[in-house]
Design an enzyme around this catalytic site. Sequence first.
Site, PDB file in Angstrom:
ATOM      1  N   HIS A 133       0.803  -1.048   0.060  1.00 18.16           N
ATOM      2  CA  HIS A 133      -0.052   0.201   0.022  1.00 18.16           C
ATOM      3  C   HIS A 133       0.963   1.258   0.094  1.00 18.16           C
ATOM      4  O   HIS A 133       0.668   2.440  -0.780  1.00 18.16           O
ATOM      5  CB  HIS A 133      -0.956   0.037   1.188  1.00 18.16           C
TER       6      HIS A 133
ATOM      7  N   LYS B   4      -0.831  -6.557  -7.982  1.00 19.12           N
ATOM      8  CA  LYS B   4      -1.150  -7.499  -7.266  1.00 19.12           C
ATOM      9  C   LYS B   4      -2.439  -8.162  -7.362  1.00 19.12           C
ATOM     10  O   LYS B   4      -2.729  -9.412  -7.508  1.00 19.12           O
ATOM     11  CB  LYS B   4      -0.835  -7.314  -5.538  1.00 19.12           C
TER      12      LYS B   4
ATOM     13  N   VAL C 157       4.542  -5.623  -4.583  1.00 18.12           N
ATOM     14  CA  VAL C 157       5.707  -5.704  -3.510  1.00 18.12           C
ATOM     15  C   VAL C 157       5.597  -6.990  -2.694  1.00 18.12           C
ATOM     16  O   VAL C 157       4.490  -7.581  -2.607  1.00 18.12           O
ATOM     17  CB  VAL C 157       5.601  -4.458  -2.553  1.00 18.12           C
TER      18      VAL C 157
HETATM   19  P1  AMP Z   1      -6.654  -3.808  -0.272  1.00 16.75           P
HETATM   20  O1  AMP Z   1      -6.534  -2.858   0.951  1.00 16.75           O
HETATM   21  O2  AMP Z   1      -6.070  -5.243  -0.167  1.00 16.75           O
HETATM   22  O3  AMP Z   1      -8.035  -3.705  -0.918  1.00 16.75           O
HETATM   23  O4  AMP Z   1      -5.476  -3.109  -1.373  1.00 16.75           O
HETATM   24  C1  AMP Z   1      -5.576  -1.689  -1.725  1.00 16.75           C
HETATM   25  C2  AMP Z   1      -4.452  -1.477  -3.074  1.00 16.75           C
HETATM   26  O5  AMP Z   1      -3.359  -2.143  -2.583  1.00 16.75           O
HETATM   27  C3  AMP Z   1      -4.882  -2.366  -4.228  1.00 16.75           C
HETATM   28  O6  AMP Z   1      -4.869  -1.477  -5.363  1.00 16.75           O
HETATM   29  C4  AMP Z   1      -4.162  -3.517  -4.249  1.00 16.75           C
HETATM   30  O7  AMP Z   1      -3.973  -4.017  -5.447  1.00 16.75           O
HETATM   31  C5  AMP Z   1      -2.620  -3.035  -3.724  1.00 16.75           C
HETATM   32  N1  AMP Z   1      -1.904  -4.065  -3.138  1.00 16.75           N
HETATM   33  C6  AMP Z   1      -2.149  -4.647  -2.176  1.00 16.75           C
HETATM   34  N2  AMP Z   1      -1.170  -5.697  -2.024  1.00 16.75           N
HETATM   35  C7  AMP Z   1       0.034  -5.081  -2.963  1.00 16.75           C
HETATM   36  C8  AMP Z   1       1.184  -5.509  -2.948  1.00 16.75           C
HETATM   37  N3  AMP Z   1       2.009  -6.446  -2.243  1.00 16.75           N
HETATM   38  N4  AMP Z   1       2.133  -4.812  -3.901  1.00 16.75           N
HETATM   39  C9  AMP Z   1       1.360  -3.675  -4.487  1.00 16.75           C
HETATM   40  N5  AMP Z   1       0.233  -3.524  -4.335  1.00 16.75           N
HETATM   41  C10 AMP Z   1      -0.451  -4.008  -3.487  1.00 16.75           C
END
Ligand code: AMP
Length: 280
Positions: A35, A149, A176
């Site tokens: 994030h 991701k 990441v």
């Molecule tokens: P989430 O809180 O899981 O809904 O994720 C919020 C944002 O963070 C989304 O755009 C995800 O794709 C991104 N995200 C989650 N994990 C990763 C990661 N390991 N690397 C890059 N972006 C991520």
Amino acid sequence: MSDLTMVRTLEELTAARGDGSVALVPTMGALHDGHIQLLKHARPLADTLVASIFVNPTQFGPGEDFEEYPRTFDADLERCAEAGVDVVFAPTVEAMYPAGLDSTVMVDPGPLGSILEGAVRPGHFRGVLTVVAKLFGLVRPDVAVFGEKDYQQLVLIRQMAQALCLGVDVQGCPTVRDADGLALSSRNAYLSAEEREQATALSRALRAGAAAAADGPDAVLAAARHVVDDVRIDLDYLTLTDPDLGEPAPGRDTRLLVAARVGKPRLIDNIGLTLGSGTP
Ligand code: AMP
């Protein structure tokens, strides 16, 4: 460190966002370095950086982990401040869904919403696109940043922004990973030590597949499958698509996507590669 404002209502948001350009990073909180990378990517793109923190009930199916989803709000606020966020928008469920969860207008993701993740999680992308459309309407960002991701999610949000003429530039950021290759995910917190070890099979499979890319699609899938067959994980899919989730083609950019249940948690990962023809 920025002066961070935390807002919960549309009125507060409107006052806090200002009249300049706005970048938005939507999240469900439990922030990790994945994030933070999105926030750092977004920071120079606009005058005001808004991060939303909202665990969206409509993207969770019955029996999924909406209630147990990790919530670490105070730590999230600190991480947002460190990453230069100006405004954290953390609405209540009632504010986001005033007509209730069942009687609300929803966004139909179209055919790509029912393959891959959508096949395993019916209605998931309907919930995702609906909440992202609402966030776009509330925050009115010029640019919004999402992680590769969740590759299918990124593709669908791009398509939605274009198809519905939302006027938002949707940008993606690379995944990441931890040092052992496991893609960072808030759900990794559910993994036992043994499951965490098994979970590295996903990224190892992707790397093995990518290493065989010159030999064509069959070689990619065989190399990746060899890795996942070796461990106790419950594979949902391991598949090649083109960058828009259509049929892959030799010599073109291709995506290798994997999803598996490792113990209780379901994990997803993907990698970009360029396919050779597979013919000598
Ligand atoms: P989430 O809180 O899981 O809904 O994720 C919020 C944002 O963070 C989304 O755009 C995800 O794709 C991104 N995200 C989650 N994990 C990763 C990661 N390991 N690397 C890059 N972006 C991520």
